[in-house]
Scaffold this motif. Structure first.
Motif, PDB file in Angstrom:
ATOM      1  N   HIS A   1       0.999  -1.180   0.255  1.00 48.89           N
ATOM      2  CA  HIS A   1       0.017  -0.061  -0.081  1.00 48.89           C
ATOM      3  C   HIS A   1       0.844   1.253  -0.309  1.00 48.89           C
ATOM      4  CE1 HIS A   1      -3.295   2.627   0.912  1.00 48.89           C
ATOM      5  NE2 HIS A   1      -2.494   3.248   2.123  1.00 48.89           N
ATOM      6  N   LEU A   2       1.851   1.327   0.953  1.00 51.34           N
ATOM      7  CA  LEU A   2       2.786   2.196   1.094  1.00 51.34           C
ATOM      8  C   LEU A   2       3.484   2.589  -0.347  1.00 51.34           C
ATOM      9  CD1 LEU A   2       4.206   2.350   4.453  1.00 51.34           C
ATOM     10  CD2 LEU A   2       2.495   3.875   3.610  1.00 51.34           C
ATOM     11  N   ASN A   3       3.926   1.609  -0.896  1.00 46.35           N
ATOM     12  CA  ASN A   3       4.616   1.497  -2.177  1.00 46.35           C
ATOM     13  C   ASN A   3       3.817   2.324  -3.183  1.00 46.35           C
ATOM     14  OD1 ASN A   3       7.176   0.152  -1.379  1.00 46.35           O
ATOM     15  ND2 ASN A   3       6.481  -1.653  -1.991  1.00 46.35           N
ATOM     16  N   GLU A   4       2.458   1.735  -3.457  1.00 44.32           N
ATOM     17  CA  GLU A   4       1.530   2.560  -4.145  1.00 44.32           C
ATOM     18  C   GLU A   4       1.348   3.796  -3.830  1.00 44.32           C
ATOM     19  OE1 GLU A   4      -1.137  -1.703  -5.249  1.00 44.32           O
ATOM     20  OE2 GLU A   4      -1.453  -0.301  -3.645  1.00 44.32           O
ATOM     21  N   LYS A   5       1.132   4.232  -2.774  1.00 47.14           N
ATOM     22  CA  LYS A   5       0.938   5.460  -2.204  1.00 47.14           C
ATOM     23  C   LYS A   5       1.966   6.504  -2.513  1.00 47.14           C
ATOM     24  CE  LYS A   5      -3.588   5.524  -0.949  1.00 47.14           C
ATOM     25  NZ  LYS A   5      -4.438   6.307  -1.666  1.00 47.14           N
ATOM     26  N   ASP A   6       3.346   6.276  -2.194  1.00 42.43           N
ATOM     27  CA  ASP A   6       4.392   7.031  -2.597  1.00 42.43           C
ATOM     28  C   ASP A   6       4.625   7.190  -3.802  1.00 42.43           C
ATOM     29  OD1 ASP A   6       4.862   7.143   0.146  1.00 42.43           O
ATOM     30  OD2 ASP A   6       6.497   5.433   0.179  1.00 42.43           O
ATOM     31  N   ALA A   7       4.460   6.030  -4.762  1.00 43.14           N
ATOM     32  CA  ALA A   7       4.292   6.348  -6.303  1.00 43.14           C
ATOM     33  C   ALA A   7       3.476   7.225  -6.812  1.00 43.14           C
ATOM     34  CB  ALA A   7       4.301   5.000  -7.071  1.00 43.14           C
ATOM     35  N   GLU A   8       2.402   7.027  -6.156  1.00 46.87           N
ATOM     36  CA  GLU A   8       1.086   8.239  -6.664  1.00 46.87           C
ATOM     37  C   GLU A   8       1.360   9.520  -5.989  1.00 46.87           C
ATOM     38  OE1 GLU A   8      -3.461   9.212  -5.518  1.00 46.87           O
ATOM     39  OE2 GLU A   8      -2.208   7.753  -4.167  1.00 46.87           O
TER      40      GLU A   8
ATOM     41  N   ALA B   1       4.465  10.921  -5.372  1.00 43.89           N
ATOM     42  CA  ALA B   1       5.370  11.215  -6.275  1.00 43.89           C
ATOM     43  C   ALA B   1       5.084  11.971  -7.650  1.00 43.89           C
ATOM     44  CB  ALA B   1       6.559  10.237  -6.293  1.00 43.89           C
ATOM     45  N   ASN B   2       4.108  11.014  -8.133  1.00 48.34           N
ATOM     46  CA  ASN B   2       3.614  11.434  -9.560  1.00 48.34           C
ATOM     47  C   ASN B   2       2.572  12.813  -9.294  1.00 48.34           C
ATOM     48  OD1 ASN B   2       4.954   9.262 -11.168  1.00 48.34           O
ATOM     49  ND2 ASN B   2       3.375   8.131 -10.536  1.00 48.34           N
ATOM     50  N   ARG B   3       1.764  12.989  -8.387  1.00 41.68           N
ATOM     51  CA  ARG B   3       1.218  13.948  -8.249  1.00 41.68           C
ATOM     52  C   ARG B   3       1.843  15.286  -8.052  1.00 41.68           C
ATOM     53  NH1 ARG B   3      -1.960  12.105  -4.407  1.00 41.68           N
ATOM     54  NH2 ARG B   3      -1.349  13.303  -2.662  1.00 41.68           N
ATOM     55  N   LYS B   4       2.928  15.067  -7.190  1.00 41.59           N
ATOM     56  CA  LYS B   4       3.782  16.353  -6.657  1.00 41.59           C
ATOM     57  C   LYS B   4       4.807  16.511  -7.645  1.00 41.59           C
ATOM     58  CE  LYS B   4       1.297  17.183  -3.045  1.00 41.59           C
ATOM     59  NZ  LYS B   4       0.608  18.620  -2.772  1.00 41.59           N
ATOM     60  N   GLY B   5       5.359  15.706  -8.489  1.00 42.22           N
ATOM     61  CA  GLY B   5       6.211  15.718  -9.328  1.00 42.22           C
ATOM     62  C   GLY B   5       7.700  15.859  -9.014  1.00 42.22           C
ATOM     63  N   PHE B   6       7.955  15.215  -7.649  1.00 40.99           N
ATOM     64  CA  PHE B   6       9.294  15.030  -7.227  1.00 40.99           C
ATOM     65  C   PHE B   6      10.121  14.122  -7.582  1.00 40.99           C
ATOM     66  CE2 PHE B   6       6.826  13.824  -3.366  1.00 40.99           C
ATOM     67  CZ  PHE B   6       7.322  12.824  -3.143  1.00 40.99           C
ATOM     68  N   SER B   7       9.617  12.929  -8.281  1.00 40.94           N
ATOM     69  CA  SER B   7      10.276  11.911  -8.413  1.00 40.94           C
ATOM     70  C   SER B   7      11.078  12.146  -9.898  1.00 40.94           C
ATOM     71  CB  SER B   7       9.389  10.537  -8.888  1.00 40.94           C
ATOM     72  OG  SER B   7      10.052   9.543  -9.400  1.00 40.94           O
ATOM     73  N   LYS B   8      12.237  11.492  -9.698  1.00 47.99           N
ATOM     74  CA  LYS B   8      13.343  11.374 -11.138  1.00 47.99           C
ATOM     75  C   LYS B   8      12.624  10.622 -12.150  1.00 47.99           C
ATOM     76  CE  LYS B   8      17.249  12.424  -8.368  1.00 47.99           C
ATOM     77  NZ  LYS B   8      18.661  12.191  -8.061  1.00 47.99           N
TER      78      LYS B   8
ATOM     79  N   LYS C   1      14.539  16.006   4.823  1.00 47.16           N
ATOM     80  CA  LYS C   1      13.717  16.075   3.537  1.00 47.16           C
ATOM     81  C   LYS C   1      12.698  14.973   3.651  1.00 47.16           C
ATOM     82  CE  LYS C   1      14.513  16.642  -1.302  1.00 47.16           C
ATOM     83  NZ  LYS C   1      15.288  16.462  -2.387  1.00 47.16           N
ATOM     84  N   ILE C   2      11.511  15.318   3.604  1.00 41.99           N
ATOM     85  CA  ILE C   2      10.207  14.784   3.510  1.00 41.99           C
ATOM     86  C   ILE C   2       9.269  15.330   2.202  1.00 41.99           C
ATOM     87  CG2 ILE C   2       8.231  14.225   5.075  1.00 41.99           C
ATOM     88  CD1 ILE C   2       9.484  14.765   7.573  1.00 41.99           C
ATOM     89  N   HIS C   3       8.937  14.318   1.536  1.00 38.22           N
ATOM     90  CA  HIS C   3       8.026  14.525   0.453  1.00 38.22           C
ATOM     91  C   HIS C   3       8.640  15.625  -0.388  1.00 38.22           C
ATOM     92  CE1 HIS C   3       4.815  12.908   3.306  1.00 38.22           C
ATOM     93  NE2 HIS C   3       5.459  11.795   2.432  1.00 38.22           N
ATOM     94  N   GLY C   4       9.981  15.493  -0.656  1.00 33.08           N
ATOM     95  CA  GLY C   4      10.593  16.751  -1.544  1.00 33.08           C
ATOM     96  C   GLY C   4      10.694  17.944  -0.872  1.00 33.08           C
ATOM     97  N   GLU C   5      10.310  18.270   0.351  1.00 28.60           N
ATOM     98  CA  GLU C   5      10.574  19.671   1.269  1.00 28.60           C
ATOM     99  C   GLU C   5      11.551  19.522   2.220  1.00 28.60           C
ATOM    100  OE1 GLU C   5       7.326  22.334   3.755  1.00 28.60           O
ATOM    101  OE2 GLU C   5       6.740  20.589   2.476  1.00 28.60           O
ATOM    102  N   TRP C   6      12.207  20.278   2.560  1.00 25.14           N
ATOM    103  CA  TRP C   6      13.283  20.524   3.607  1.00 25.14           C
ATOM    104  C   TRP C   6      12.453  20.859   4.917  1.00 25.14           C
ATOM    105  CZ3 TRP C   6      17.668  17.981   4.026  1.00 25.14           C
ATOM    106  CH2 TRP C   6      18.293  17.462   2.564  1.00 25.14           C
ATOM    107  N   ILE C   7      12.326  20.071   6.025  1.00 26.01           N
ATOM    108  CA  ILE C   7      11.868  20.497   7.252  1.00 26.01           C
ATOM    109  C   ILE C   7      12.798  20.829   8.200  1.00 26.01           C
ATOM    110  CG2 ILE C   7      10.306  19.631   8.822  1.00 26.01           C
ATOM    111  CD1 ILE C   7       9.131  20.116   6.088  1.00 26.01           C
TER     112      ILE C   7
END
Length: 452
Positions: free
Chosen positions: A102-109, A111-118, A375-381
């Motif tokens: 589930h987490l693999n699917e959500k993380d991929a989704e 990343a695609n929605r936010k556009g931070f995946s390579k 770094k969390i979800h492409g953002e530095w915290i």
């Protein structure tokens, strides 16, 4: 000729996979995901050095992701043998593997929605359906009763402590007896049983997570109480990244003890992890595999508010009143705890409290080493909260306890293979085994083949 090859968990504390081969038959002991450093995580996407279809059986010592998490990919890529595990390990694996998918699917989704995946698009390593498929191959084996498995091998599980269902695995095959420690738990743990001794073996494969250190002897209930009370006094929240299976239940035990002693009476406790909630309920289903009574389980359950839905989780992050939040994952590599870290790490009134081993390359290790940003979800915290570590809450045996388990063998093995540890820890344990026991010990390299 019987051979041993570590396809993972060699020179690192993650990705455990140990291959026994006798003639053209193969048995894999554990089948874990690599976690932590990027160069290790990338190995999850590489094909195994041997074809999954050529593996006759898998022996699963316990269900933590670094020992079980590669199973869905192994099955997807052609494995069709049996996965031998204890009943509790099978039930825990169902929680962990489905959650991982589930987490693999959500993380991929995400990343695609936010556009931070390579990668475009980002794809999951595997999903829920593939995790469910892997569960179809499980075969249950009891504790302390030898069972025949593929290729004429004989398997005996013994209690390892550590987490629910965890076992050491003794494999008799090709005229040799090999003992695999899996992950060993603590002696005297209030929740899990002591690791059982293995009478004898020709070869021993032992973990070394804490092979170079001893746990703080401080009473864990008291140590936890001090941190929580200090944080609450300044109006802060304690966020505890915790492994959903094992650590979450132990933390509930210690918090229950504190509340029973009249401490933390007004402090709300949240268990924000559906998997941890389900794992806590499994304690009732597998009473013989732990020390807790039914009454103790019920009392532990009553001290926390269980949060299953996303809206409830968001409300916890939004609330700025003092509280304790237990959430997965334990090394802050994924899961709901990331949202709590985004909310609470920037405030110096709060505490981020770790309670288990933090592998190199994880956010947990970075914070313990003093990182002021993560770094969390492409953002530095920013990390302005207090960061603390209660190592005595670890589910792993320390160096002294590893030596205690090894000392239970009635005769010296021909060789000890030291795995599942970072380089310094594995080497320290190798030296200690040679000095104190006089045994021949080796730290294998990845894919190094040994004739047994």
């Amino acid at each position: 000729m019987l051979t041993l090859t570590s396809l993972g968990g060699a020179g690192t504390v993650t990705g455990s996979k140990h291959l026994l081969q006798y003639g053209d038959r193969r048995i894999l002991i554990d089948c874990g995901l690599f976690q932590g450093l990027k160069n290790l995580r990338e190995l999850n996407w590489e094909p195994l050095p041997v074809a999954p279809s050529s593996i006759d059986a898998v022996i699963l010592t316990h269900a933590h992701l670094d020992h079980s998490g590669y199973l869905p990919k192994l099955v997807r890529d052609g494995f069709r043998g049996r996965i031998h595990a204890t009943a509790a390990t099978r039930d825990v694996a169902e929680l962990i593997l489905k959650d991982s998918g589930h987490l693999n699917e959500k993380d991929a989704e995400y990343a695609n929605r936010k556009g931070f995946s390579k990668h475009a698009p980002a794809l999951p390593l595997y999903g829920v359906r593939e995790a469910e498929r892997a569960l179809e191959f499980f075969a249950l084996a009891p504790f302390n009763e030898p069972v025949e498995i593929a290729g004429g091998a004989r398997l005996t599980f013994r209690h390892a402590g550590h987490i629910l269902g965890a076992a050491t695995a003794e494999v008799e095959w090709g005229g040799r007896r090999i003992a695999f420690s899996g992950d060993l738990g603590r002696y005297g743990d209030p929740v899990m049983p002591d690791p059982e001794p293995v009478p004898e073996a020709d070869y021993v494969v032992v973990e070394s997570t804490y092979g170079d250190r001893l746990h703080d002897p401080t009473d864990p209930t008291e140590a936890l109480g001090v941190v929580v009370e200090r944080t609450i006094a300044r109006g802060g929240t304690v966020v505890i990244p915790a492994f959903a299976v094992g650590r979450a239940q132990s933390l509930l035990y210690h918090l229950w003890k504190l509340k029973a002693a009249g401490r933390l009476a007004q402090v709300p406790v949240y268990l924000d992890s559906p998997m941890a909630i389900d794992a806590t309920e499994l304690l009732d289903a597998h009473r013989a595999d732990h020390r807790l009574t039914a009454e103790m389980c019920a009392a532990m359950d009553a001290i926390a508010t269980y949060t299953r839905d996303v809206e409830g989780s968001k409300a916890i992050s939004a609330g700025r009143f003092p509280k304790v939040v237990i959430s997965a994952s334990g090394m802050a590599t994924g899961g709901r705890v990331l949202h709590h870290l985004k909310a609470f790490a920037p405030d110096p009134r709060n505490t981020i409290l770790f309670s288990g081993f933090q592998a190199a390359g994880t956010r947990g290790r970075a914070m313990l080493q003093g990182a002021r940003e993560i770094k969390i979800h492409g953002e530095w915290i920013p990390v302005r909260a207090e960061v603390d570590d209660l190592s005595m809450l670890s589910a792993h045996a320390d160096a002294g306890e590893l030596m205690r388990w090894l000392s239970g063998f009635r005769r010296p093995p021909a060789r000890v293979f030291i795995v599942h540890g970072e380089a310094e820890a594995a080497e320290a344990l190798r030296v200690r085994i040679g000095r104190e026991l006089g045994w021949n010990a080796t730290v294998p390299r990845q894919d190094q083949v040994f004739d047994l």
